[in-house]
Structures are given as structure tokens and as C-alpha cells.
Scaffold this active site. Structure first.
Site, short mmCIF file in Angstrom:
data_model
loop_
_atom_site.label_atom_id
_atom_site.label_comp_id
_atom_site.label_asym_id
_atom_site.label_seq_id
_atom_site.Cartn_x
_atom_site.Cartn_y
_atom_site.Cartn_z
N GLU A 118 26.28 -20.65 26.24
CA GLU A 118 25.60 -20.14 25.03
C GLU A 118 25.67 -18.69 24.71
O GLU A 118 25.67 -18.00 26.08
CB GLU A 118 24.09 -20.27 25.17
CG GLU A 118 23.35 -20.19 24.04
CD GLU A 118 21.83 -20.90 24.19
OE1 GLU A 118 21.75 -22.26 24.48
OE2 GLU A 118 20.63 -20.11 24.10
N ASP A 120 23.81 -15.61 22.60
CA ASP A 120 22.64 -15.33 21.82
C ASP A 120 22.44 -14.34 21.03
O ASP A 120 22.89 -13.05 21.61
CB ASP A 120 21.42 -15.76 22.47
CG ASP A 120 21.25 -17.16 23.05
OD1 ASP A 120 21.64 -18.22 22.50
OD2 ASP A 120 20.59 -17.23 24.15
N GLU A 122 19.07 -13.08 19.52
CA GLU A 122 17.65 -13.50 19.37
C GLU A 122 16.71 -12.19 19.19
O GLU A 122 16.82 -11.24 19.69
CB GLU A 122 17.11 -14.10 20.61
CG GLU A 122 17.91 -15.40 21.15
CD GLU A 122 17.39 -15.94 22.36
OE1 GLU A 122 16.88 -17.21 22.49
OE2 GLU A 122 17.38 -15.32 23.32
#
Length: 299
Positions: A118, A120, A122
Site C-alpha cells: 500500500e 498512502d 491520507e
């Protein structure tokens, strides 16, 4: 005449000081704008709803997703990629948003549950009068199996992300991952070994959800649903590169004018400025962490 000249000089000096003050809080130009090299993609052509369809709405080419007490919402790219440029213009909600995560990220969680990669971007919700935190993170084959190793770098933005749309992007190539904000590189994560770099195909996702247990000041402030709905707006979607189905001849996209990848000296200068002035957390400098799990920090 003398007094007028003194007054004019005083005003000039004041303007110079004000200009210097403004520039002191704004990154220098990166000199290259990779988002301008990538065409936009219609949401319906490149993406599909993942969850919370009743909490998504399209209006004049902008997608609004929202979280309330009943549900959040998420979307996913139709195609998986093994490299590429992935971005969107995003506008966040002002006011009390503690506990709420708005995200744009790459993942292969559905293909490799419990053992996924993953990357990210955010936005960590906040309380009244405090700025959002932008968190970047990289996971490598280890979420959900008790071996979660985050590689977080957190930033305070040099603008208000609730007042207008800004462009956020991830450039992922076989050699590096570069996180960009309005085409300014804020982080470069190079491939130092196969063990610390995502190599399997991933999809692009976006979502808004309740992460009260950790999102705001390590869970001190929770989502308060008297302020619902919590909304996020996305537009100018970009997702282009080598898909999982592309031939081996597909050439990765670069974040710089160099076809081989990497950043220019001017881009590095802009990135160093952001990391000096706006970075508030770097996992490699967190001495409470077990860095035997993050060998890229000392190689």
C-alpha cells in the site's frame, strides 16, 4: 520633498519585507510540473464505486463522497497498475473533522488480503483552529498479519486545503515512489531492496472513513457526528501508466524531464524546503521504532 521620499522608501521597504515573509512560507518552484504531462480521466471511465454508493455524488465532473453515522464511502480504479502517475484535485471539509480520514492511495489488499502492499496519501482530520496533517505511508507485504510496518512521513501544508482544490499525486515507478502536492515533490521513497519496495500490481483508491482510534492526535479526539456529514471532493482524476496487462516494453512515467526517472536539482531543492519547513514526523528519525524492520532508514 524629503519627507515624501522617506515615506516612499518606507513603503517600499515594508512591501519588500511583506514579500519576503510570504515567500518564506511558500516552497520554491520545482521547475517541472508532471501533472501537466498527464491527461485527466473521467471518473466513470476509470473508476467504480467500492463501498457506500449512497454516499457518492457526481456534480459537474467533481465527485463528492461523505461520511455520516451510517457509512463512509470509497472508490477504486477499474485497472490494476504496476507503475504510473496517480493523482486528483481534492478539497477537504473545514471545521471539526477529528477522527476522519480522507485518502488517495494505491493498494492490492483485495488481491492479497493480510499480505498486501500500500502507498498512502491520507488527510488526518482535525479540531477547530488546527490544520490538517497530510500523512504519506508505504506498506510492504505486511498488513493484517500482525507484522504491520508503517513508513510514515507527516506534513503540515503551506496552504489551507479546505479553501480550494489542490492536486495530490503519487508517482510509482520500479525505482522509486514520489509523493507530490501541486507538483512539488514532498517525499521520495527509493527502491533499496525488493524486500522494502512494492512490486506487485496495485489499484488506485479514494475513500472517507472513521479512524477515530488513531487519526487525530493518536486517537485523543474522535469523530463527532453532530458535525456530520463529513465530505471530501475529488476532481481532475489522473491514473495512467503501465497496467498489469501492459507489455514488458511499457516505459514507466517519470516525475522529471529525465526519462530514466529521479528528480532535478530544482525539484530536490523544493522537496528539501518542504521537509525542512513543513514535515512534522519522519519514521526514520523516530528512535522509539525498531529500525531493524525498516532497513531503508540506515542503508
Amino acid at each position: 520633498m524629503g519627507n515624501s521620499l522617506i515615506s516612499l522608501l518606507s513603503i517600499f521597504h515594508l512591501l519588500v519585507l511583506l514579500g519576503s515573509s510570504v515567500n518564506a512560507y511558500w516552497p520554491p518552484s520545482p521547475g517541472y510540473w508532471p501533472s501537466s504531462k498527464v491527461g485527466s480521466l473521467s471518473f466513470y471511465k476509470g473508476f467504480k464505486n467500492l463501498w457506500g454508493p449512497q454516499h457518492q455524488r457526481m456534480d459537474q465532473n467533481a465527485l463528492t463522497i461523505w461520511l455520516d453515522r451510517t457509512s463512509g464511502s470509497g472508490f477504486k480504479s477499474v485497472k490494476p497498475f504496476r507503475s504510473g502517475y496517480f493523482g486528483a484535485n481534492i478539497k477537504l471539509q473545514p471545521g471539526y473533522t477529528a477522527g476522519v480520514i480522507t485518502s488517495l492511495y494505491l493498494s492490492n489488499n483485495e488481491a492479497h488480503p493480510g499480505f498486501h502492499d500500500e502507498v498512502d496519501i491520507e488527510f488526518l482530520g482535525t479540531t477547530f483552529g488546527k490544520p490538517y496533517t497530510l500523512q504519506t505511508n508505504v506498506y510492504i507485504r505486511g498488513s493484517g498479519d500482525g507484522k504491520i510496518v508503517g513508513r510514515e512521513m507527516k506534513f503540515r501544508l503551506w496552504f489551507d486545503p479546505t479553501s480550494a482544490f489542490h492536486h495530490y499525486a503519487i508517482l510509482w515507478s520500479p525505482r522509486e515512489i514520489i509523493f507530490l502536492v501541486d507538483d512539488i515533490p514532498i517525499r521520495r521513497y527509493p527502491k533499496k531492496s525488493a524486500a522494502t519496495f512494492p512490486l506487485r500490481p496495485m489499484w488506485l483508491y479514494g475513500s472517507i472513513w472513521d479512524a477515530s482510534s488513531w487519526a487525530t492526535e493518536d486517537g485523543k479526539y474522535k469523530a463527532n457526528y453532530k458535525y456530520q456529514p463529513f465530505t471530501a471532493k475529488y476532481t481532475n482524476f489522473k491514473a495512467i501508466g503501465c497496467t498489469a496487462y501492459s507489455s514488458a516494453r511499457c516505459h514507466p512515467i517519470s516525475a522529471s524531464p529525465y526519462r530514466s526517472g529521479g528528480l532535478t536539482r530544482q525539484q530536490y531543492q523544493a522537496m528539501r524546503w518542504v521537509q525542512t519547513h513543513n514535515m512534522v514526523y519522519n519514521y526514520c528519525k523516530d528512535y522509539k521504532r525498531d529500525h531493524s524492520l525498516t532497513p531503508e532508514c540506515w542503508r
